[in-house]
Design a protein around this motif. Structure first.
Motif, PDB file in Angstrom:
ATOM      1  N   GLY A  60       0.827  -1.205   0.000  1.00  0.00           N
ATOM      2  CA  GLY A  60       0.000   0.000   0.000  1.00  0.00           C
ATOM      3  C   GLY A  60       0.850   1.239   0.000  1.00  0.00           C
ATOM      4  O   GLY A  60       2.005   1.243  -0.413  1.00  0.00           O
ATOM      5  N   LYS A  61       0.275   2.326   0.512  1.00  0.00           N
ATOM      6  CA  LYS A  61       0.966   3.597   0.497  1.00  0.00           C
ATOM      7  C   LYS A  61       2.153   3.583   1.442  1.00  0.00           C
ATOM      8  O   LYS A  61       2.176   2.868   2.434  1.00  0.00           O
ATOM      9  N   LYS A  62       3.091   4.411   1.109  1.00  0.00           N
ATOM     10  CA  LYS A  62       4.247   4.537   1.976  1.00  0.00           C
ATOM     11  C   LYS A  62       3.834   5.170   3.297  1.00  0.00           C
ATOM     12  O   LYS A  62       3.146   6.169   3.341  1.00  0.00           O
ATOM     13  N   GLY A  63       4.269   4.553   4.367  1.00  0.00           N
ATOM     14  CA  GLY A  63       3.930   5.040   5.688  1.00  0.00           C
ATOM     15  C   GLY A  63       5.103   4.880   6.623  1.00  0.00           C
ATOM     16  O   GLY A  63       6.262   4.782   6.194  1.00  0.00           O
ATOM     17  N   LEU A  64       4.809   4.790   7.897  1.00  0.00           N
ATOM     18  CA  LEU A  64       5.864   4.706   8.902  1.00  0.00           C
ATOM     19  C   LEU A  64       6.702   3.458   8.738  1.00  0.00           C
ATOM     20  O   LEU A  64       7.919   3.480   8.925  1.00  0.00           O
ATOM     21  N   MET A  65       6.068   2.344   8.381  1.00  0.00           N
ATOM     22  CA  MET A  65       6.778   1.076   8.277  1.00  0.00           C
ATOM     23  C   MET A  65       7.549   0.928   6.974  1.00  0.00           C
ATOM     24  O   MET A  65       8.406   0.068   6.857  1.00  0.00           O
ATOM     25  N   SER A  66       7.240   1.751   6.002  1.00  0.00           N
ATOM     26  CA  SER A  66       7.916   1.645   4.715  1.00  0.00           C
ATOM     27  C   SER A  66       9.366   2.077   4.843  1.00  0.00           C
ATOM     28  O   SER A  66       9.676   3.175   5.309  1.00  0.00           O
ATOM     29  N   GLY A  67      10.282   1.190   4.434  1.00  0.00           N
ATOM     30  CA  GLY A  67      11.705   1.506   4.488  1.00  0.00           C
ATOM     31  C   GLY A  67      12.279   1.554   5.892  1.00  0.00           C
ATOM     32  O   GLY A  67      13.371   2.080   6.094  1.00  0.00           O
ATOM     33  N   LEU A  68      11.562   0.990   6.858  1.00  0.00           N
ATOM     34  CA  LEU A  68      12.019   1.013   8.251  1.00  0.00           C
ATOM     35  C   LEU A  68      12.823  -0.248   8.553  1.00  0.00           C
ATOM     36  O   LEU A  68      12.458  -1.347   8.132  1.00  0.00           O
ATOM     37  N   LYS A  69      13.887  -0.062   9.320  1.00  0.00           N
ATOM     38  CA  LYS A  69      14.722  -1.188   9.742  1.00  0.00           C
ATOM     39  C   LYS A  69      15.058  -1.024  11.219  1.00  0.00           C
ATOM     40  O   LYS A  69      15.498   0.046  11.651  1.00  0.00           O
ATOM     41  N   LEU A  70      14.844  -2.081  11.991  1.00  0.00           N
ATOM     42  CA  LEU A  70      15.142  -2.079  13.419  1.00  0.00           C
ATOM     43  C   LEU A  70      16.257  -3.078  13.684  1.00  0.00           C
ATOM     44  O   LEU A  70      16.200  -4.226  13.207  1.00  0.00           O
ATOM     45  N   SER A  71      17.258  -2.650  14.428  1.00  0.00           N
ATOM     46  CA  SER A  71      18.407  -3.512  14.724  1.00  0.00           C
ATOM     47  C   SER A  71      18.712  -3.486  16.208  1.00  0.00           C
ATOM     48  O   SER A  71      18.517  -2.461  16.882  1.00  0.00           O
ATOM     49  N   VAL A  72      19.208  -4.599  16.708  1.00  0.00           N
ATOM     50  CA  VAL A  72      19.688  -4.680  18.080  1.00  0.00           C
ATOM     51  C   VAL A  72      21.040  -5.394  18.075  1.00  0.00           C
ATOM     52  O   VAL A  72      21.223  -6.389  17.375  1.00  0.00           O
ATOM     53  N   ASP A  73      21.978  -4.852  18.808  1.00  0.00           N
ATOM     54  CA  ASP A  73      23.309  -5.441  18.942  1.00  0.00           C
ATOM     55  C   ASP A  73      23.630  -5.547  20.428  1.00  0.00           C
ATOM     56  O   ASP A  73      23.509  -4.560  21.171  1.00  0.00           O
ATOM     57  N   ILE A  74      24.041  -6.725  20.839  1.00  0.00           N
ATOM     58  CA  ILE A  74      24.404  -6.963  22.241  1.00  0.00           C
ATOM     59  C   ILE A  74      25.866  -7.376  22.276  1.00  0.00           C
ATOM     60  O   ILE A  74      26.243  -8.429  21.748  1.00  0.00           O
ATOM     61  N   ASN A  75      26.676  -6.542  22.891  1.00  0.00           N
ATOM     62  CA  ASN A  75      28.098  -6.817  23.023  1.00  0.00           C
ATOM     63  C   ASN A  75      28.366  -7.453  24.380  1.00  0.00           C
ATOM     64  O   ASN A  75      27.904  -6.971  25.402  1.00  0.00           O
ATOM     65  N   ASP A  76      29.125  -8.544  24.382  1.00  0.00           N
ATOM     66  CA  ASP A  76      29.446  -9.281  25.603  1.00  0.00           C
ATOM     67  C   ASP A  76      28.162  -9.839  26.226  1.00  0.00           C
ATOM     68  O   ASP A  76      27.780  -9.495  27.350  1.00  0.00           O
ATOM     69  N   LEU A  77      27.508 -10.701  25.470  1.00  0.00           N
ATOM     70  CA  LEU A  77      26.213 -11.250  25.860  1.00  0.00           C
ATOM     71  C   LEU A  77      26.260 -11.936  27.220  1.00  0.00           C
ATOM     72  O   LEU A  77      25.323 -11.822  28.020  1.00  0.00           O
ATOM     73  N   LEU A  78      27.338 -12.655  27.519  1.00  0.00           N
ATOM     74  CA  LEU A  78      27.442 -13.396  28.773  1.00  0.00           C
ATOM     75  C   LEU A  78      27.995 -12.557  29.921  1.00  0.00           C
ATOM     76  O   LEU A  78      28.127 -13.060  31.036  1.00  0.00           O
ATOM     77  N   ASN A  79      28.337 -11.304  29.621  1.00  0.00           N
ATOM     78  CA  ASN A  79      28.844 -10.401  30.658  1.00  0.00           C
ATOM     79  C   ASN A  79      30.057 -11.004  31.372  1.00  0.00           C
ATOM     80  O   ASN A  79      30.178 -10.966  32.599  1.00  0.00           O
ATOM     81  N   GLY A  80      30.973 -11.552  30.578  1.00  0.00           N
ATOM     82  CA  GLY A  80      32.145 -12.202  31.154  1.00  0.00           C
ATOM     83  C   GLY A  80      33.299 -11.254  31.356  1.00  0.00           C
ATOM     84  O   GLY A  80      33.262 -10.086  30.945  1.00  0.00           O
ATOM     85  N   TYR A  81      34.329 -11.738  31.993  1.00  0.00           N
ATOM     86  CA  TYR A  81      35.533 -10.941  32.195  1.00  0.00           C
ATOM     87  C   TYR A  81      36.728 -11.874  32.352  1.00  0.00           C
ATOM     88  O   TYR A  81      36.568 -13.063  32.654  1.00  0.00           O
ATOM     89  N   ARG A  82      37.898 -11.333  32.137  1.00  0.00           N
ATOM     90  CA  ARG A  82      39.122 -12.130  32.224  1.00  0.00           C
ATOM     91  C   ARG A  82      39.470 -12.363  33.690  1.00  0.00           C
ATOM     92  O   ARG A  82      39.827 -11.436  34.415  1.00  0.00           O
ATOM     93  N   ARG A  83      39.358 -13.584  34.127  1.00  0.00           N
ATOM     94  CA  ARG A  83      39.659 -13.914  35.516  1.00  0.00           C
ATOM     95  C   ARG A  83      41.160 -14.067  35.711  1.00  0.00           C
ATOM     96  O   ARG A  83      41.851 -14.678  34.894  1.00  0.00           O
ATOM     97  N   VAL A  84      41.646 -13.531  36.805  1.00  0.00           N
ATOM     98  CA  VAL A  84      43.068 -13.580  37.118  1.00  0.00           C
ATOM     99  C   VAL A  84      43.232 -14.146  38.519  1.00  0.00           C
ATOM    100  O   VAL A  84      42.590 -13.679  39.468  1.00  0.00           O
ATOM    101  N   THR A  85      44.071 -15.153  38.640  1.00  0.00           N
ATOM    102  CA  THR A  85      44.340 -15.752  39.939  1.00  0.00           C
ATOM    103  C   THR A  85      45.835 -16.010  40.082  1.00  0.00           C
ATOM    104  O   THR A  85      46.576 -16.001  39.089  1.00  0.00           O
ATOM    105  N   ARG A  86      46.236 -16.221  41.298  1.00  0.00           N
ATOM    106  CA  ARG A  86      47.592 -16.727  41.543  1.00  0.00           C
ATOM    107  C   ARG A  86      47.578 -18.238  41.317  1.00  0.00           C
ATOM    108  O   ARG A  86      46.531 -18.844  41.091  1.00  0.00           O
ATOM    109  N   GLU A  87      48.754 -18.843  41.394  1.00  0.00           N
ATOM    110  CA  GLU A  87      48.821 -20.283  41.155  1.00  0.00           C
ATOM    111  C   GLU A  87      47.994 -21.073  42.157  1.00  0.00           C
ATOM    112  O   GLU A  87      47.488 -22.150  41.852  1.00  0.00           O
TER     113      GLU A  87
END
Length: 833
Positions: free
Chosen positions: A778-805
């Motif tokens: 139909g006619k061009k409206g709000l949804m015409s040419g619309l693109k929605l994106s989501v990006d999640i960086n570090d999904l597991l929320n991890g970090y580099r663990r550091v320990t002594r021996e």
């Protein structure tokens, strides 16, 4: 009986390019079929084809399934399929070198007809080192788009958010095209109070107070006036403008205004940026000319903590009502924090001319760039100067009042740079050999760089200034020699075999000529197997940026192994004019296998060995071994605390590395026709890549006479690394999951051994175009040419663990101290008009 001849037009040849190629691509024309002598096969160049066969091609459907907003974004997402080493590829546009035309990277991904990754031996043909990957961007013949983008990102744990706005207009009409883009963005400051972090030691008060120098009662007369024993009294409000008396201090007896020092420190500075780019390309007779203009400005504001001063106010001082000496502890100016500010501005223009001159395919590019960087860093109050003013008993200096900015220890530096560079490339077929054309390629580069730097203190007094002008010229000559060729008309007895030879020379101001040579052999005995080997030996000279880039001082949060604590030293980066030239040599062997005979499944195996002597390197992690090798780069105070690190590039005596790499790439069009390109509707595109790297050797000799550092055994490096990417989608909807992991590393530092355990890092992205996915008509409206994106960086929320021996966690290595930002989500809305 007469035979009927028929013509078959070949438009899509998959792995074999249609253009003339020394690599065995089919030459355009009319030939007889090898299977049927009466059958005529007509071949023709596809629009935008390169002179080297494509190893991998991505068509419109695959490009659309990735959901990339720009060609730059697309190249990032396709990186595992282009070069597993992560090196930026050489860019061709419609089969021609892009030169300095970087505006192409901001074009929307929809402007591409296809993206071709050329065979590894294409680098030498386009004036680059052997083995460097080349990507050909083939644009649509006619295309137009106006789009606007809005994005917002935030840390899921809170404390940091940002966003961008951009608008872009792109138009292509045959060989004429233009693109304009404007973009602004901002990120909030990420303060220490956003996370549970240990507080810095010391006394922090937002008003200031007086106390006895050794502790105890300040003055019996003050205690009498206050009606109780007084050990501390806040600075009275009236002391800002007039001399206070005992009664004034009696009114503030016992009043303190302690503050959390984490309020005045940022883990990440607030940032703002704006960019503008304009690119125009059009034919000019038999040539094509490209003009590009670009401008950018960025700034950041960081906080380094609340500056506190502790001085002695002697008895009898004009501003002291006390009978004995007192200690005055106060901030510089209330809640004013130490600043770490940076600003950078750049302007640039480039002109690229390509065309054919008497059989030579030529490309001439020139670029001018102007940049200015301003850096301001405060490190504390000049307590010695304040004490000197107090001891002089100058009645004009109010120790309780507003202090002049000149009493702050600070440095302000401004660097201006100008760069003028040019590049000329010419290639020509010297002779047609039985296996194909012998191609000669010549590349010349020249540049002139001027840098001016001025450094001053907080009061504006000049500390240092210098001006440096350098010139650099280089040349590269290469020959591509086909030995054997296997094609549809005449199979080669060795399959496809090509040898590439190159020689280079480079000269810079105040430096001897640096020479280099290399060789590369590419052999495909069968269509499903390609073998490649290369050697390179070259003198390595520092670049303009490595020598004269603007000096930038920021605050870097690192672990100090010497004191076993987190430190926040001034981190100095930029050009190092004392860098010397070095030498490097490398050996590379690779094998590419396509067991199915097409692009569906590709397996790569590689081995690389390199030795750099006197080579150039970024400053490595500040381990005890590195500090012992470069003590002049590290500044500590009287207590041994880390104050500053000069992290500019260095020369290493020897750096030896050997690596094995393995990768598997799977590309499938689910629901496609029998041949690629003959799809049933809009097929679902599935792409999978898996890369494994194994470091066999990594040894570092920083300086002659010191022990060699085995970075795998005691330098914290991981032996194994693994990365993967899975994407699935079609035009209008899709998702991508990527991840990386490294094996534990060990570092010998301080009085023990630290074990580093990197996390599994996962990144997830998805997009949807509602009008395509849900077939909204139909006619061009709000949804015409619309693109929605989501990006999640570090999904597991991890970090580099550091320990002594023994498994204990050392101080400074809690989760928030190592990776305080954590998971970040970005939402983007894009609208096409």
């Amino acid at each position: 009986m007469a035979h009927t001849a028929f013509a078959r037009a070949e438009g899509d040849k998959g792995d074999v390019a249609a253009g003339g190629s020394p690599q065995g691509a089919v030459l355009p024309g009319v030939i007889a079929s090898r299977d049927d002598p009466d059958e005529i096969v007509v071949t023709a160049n596809r629009r935008g084809e390169a002179k080297v066969a494509a190893e991998t091609e991505f068509g419109e459907e695959e490009i659309a399934s990735r959901g990339a907003d720009s060609i730059q974004d697309l190249l990032t997402r396709l990186a595992p399929f282009i070069d597993g080493g992560g090196e930026e590829p050489v860019i061709l546009i419609n089969g021609k070198p892009a030169g300095f035309d970087r505006s192409i990277l901001s074009y929307p991904a929809e402007a591409l007809d296809r993206l071709a990754v050329l065979k590894p031996d294409a680098g030498t043909l386009y004036g680059e080192t052997a083995g460097r990957r080349v990507v050909n961007l083939v644009l649509k013949k006619n295309f137009a788009m106006l789009n606007a983008d809005a994005a917002a990102d935030y840390a899921t744990a809170g404390g940091q958010y940002g966003g961008t706005l951009s608008v872009r207009r792109t138009a292509i009409s045959g060989d004429t095209r233009w693109n304009a883009q404007a973009r602004v963005g901002a990120d909030s400051a990420f303060r220490k109070t956003a996370r549970d972090l240990p507080r810095q030691g010391g006394v922090f008060d937002s008003v200031g107070f007086v106390s006895a120098p050794g502790g105890g009662e300040i003055d019996p007369a003050l205690s009498l006036a206050a009606g109780r024993r007084v050990t501390a009294a806040a600075i009275p409000p009236g002391a800002l403008t007039g001399t206070p008396g005992l009664d004034d201090f009696a009114a503030t007896a016992g009043d303190l205004h302690p503050v959390d020092p984490n309020r005045f420190e940022t883990l990440q500075s607030s940032r703002r940026n704006a960019t503008f780019g304009l690119g125009v390309v059009r034919p000019l007779g038999d040539f094509s000319v490209a003009l590009n203009l670009d401008a950018s400005r960025s700034s950041s504001d960081g906080l380094r903590g609340l500056p506190m001063a502790s001085v002695v106010l002697p008895a009898g001082h004009p501003w002291s009502p006390f009978a004995d000496d007192v200690a005055l502890t106060r901030p510089f100016a209330g809640a004013r924090a130490l600043r770490a500010d940076n600003e950078a501005t750049s302007l640039g223009a480039s002109l690229t001319l390509t065309g054919n001159i008497r059989g030579w395919q030529t490309s001439l590019a020139a670029r001018y760039a102007h940049s200015q960087t301003d850096n301001f860093l405060e490190s504390g109050i000049d307590v010695a100067r304040v004490q000197q003013l107090i001891d002089s008993r100058d009645p004009a200096f109010n120790p309780y009042g507003l202090w002049d900015e000149g009493l702050m220890i600070a440095t302000r530096s401004r660097t201006k740079g100008e760069n003028l560079s040019a590049r000329f490339n010419a290639r020509k077929t010297v002779i047609d050999l039985p296996a194909g054309p012998l191609t000669w390629n010549l590349t010349a580069n020249t540049g002139r760089n001027r840098t001016q730097r001025r450094e001053s203190d907080a009061a504006g007094n000049l500390i240092a200034s210098n001006s440096v002008t350098r010139s650099q010229s280089s040349g590269l000559m290469s020959l591509s020699v086909p030995i054997s060729r296997d094609d549809a008309t005449e199979p080669g007895w060795l399959g496809d075999l090509t040898v590439d030879l190159s020689a280079s020379a480079q000269a810079m101001t105040n430096s001897r000529v640096q020479k280099g040579f290399g060789g590369n052999v590419s052999w495909s005995p069968w269509p499903a197997l390609q073998l490649q080997g290369g050697i390179e030996y070259a003198d390595a000279a520092p670049s303009f940026d490595q020598l004269d880039a603007p000096i930038v001082t920021t605050i870097n949060r690192i672990f100090d192994y010497a004191r076993q604590e987190i430190a926040e030293p001034a981190w100095i980066t930029g050009g190092n004019p004392d860098l010397k030239r070095g030498r490097r040599q490398s050996l590379t062997l690779t094998a590419t296998v396509r067991p199915l005979g097409n692009q569906i499944l590709t397996v790569n195996l590689g081995y690389r060995q390199s030795v750099a002597k006197g080579g150039l390197a970024v400053f490595p992690e500040l381990t005890p071994a590195i500090e012992a090798a470069f003590p002049e780069r590290v500044t500590r105070d009287a207590a041994g605390r880390l104050v500053a690190v000069d992290a500019r590039a260095i020369n290493l005596a020897r750096d030896t590395n050997a690596d094995l790499s393995t990768s598997v790439a799977l590309r499938m069009a689910l629901g496609a026709g029998e041949r690629r390109g003959e799809t049933a509707g809009d097929p679902l595109q599935l792409n999978l890549s898996l890369n494994h790297g194994m470091r066999l050797k990594s040894e570092l000799l920083t300086r002659p006479g010191v022990p060699v550092i085995d970075q795998l055994r005691a330098g914290g490096q991981s032996r194994h690394s693994l990365s993967f990417q899975v994407s699935i989608g079609r035009r209008g909807i899709g998702g991508n999951l990527s991840g990386s992991w490294s094996s534990p590393g060990r570092l010998r530092g301080g009085d023990g051994v630290f074990v580093f355990k990197p996390p599994l890092k996962l990144n997830l992205s998805a997009f949807i175009e509602p009008d395509r996915t849900f077939a909204i008509t139909g006619k061009k409206g709000l949804m015409s040419g619309l693109k929605l994106s989501v990006d999640i960086n570090d999904l597991l929320n991890g970090y580099r663990r550091v320990t002594r021996e023994d498994g204990t966690v050392p101080a400074g290595y809690s989760r928030n101290e190592i990776e305080p930002l954590g998971r970040v989500v970005r939402l983007t809305v894009r609208k096409k008009f």
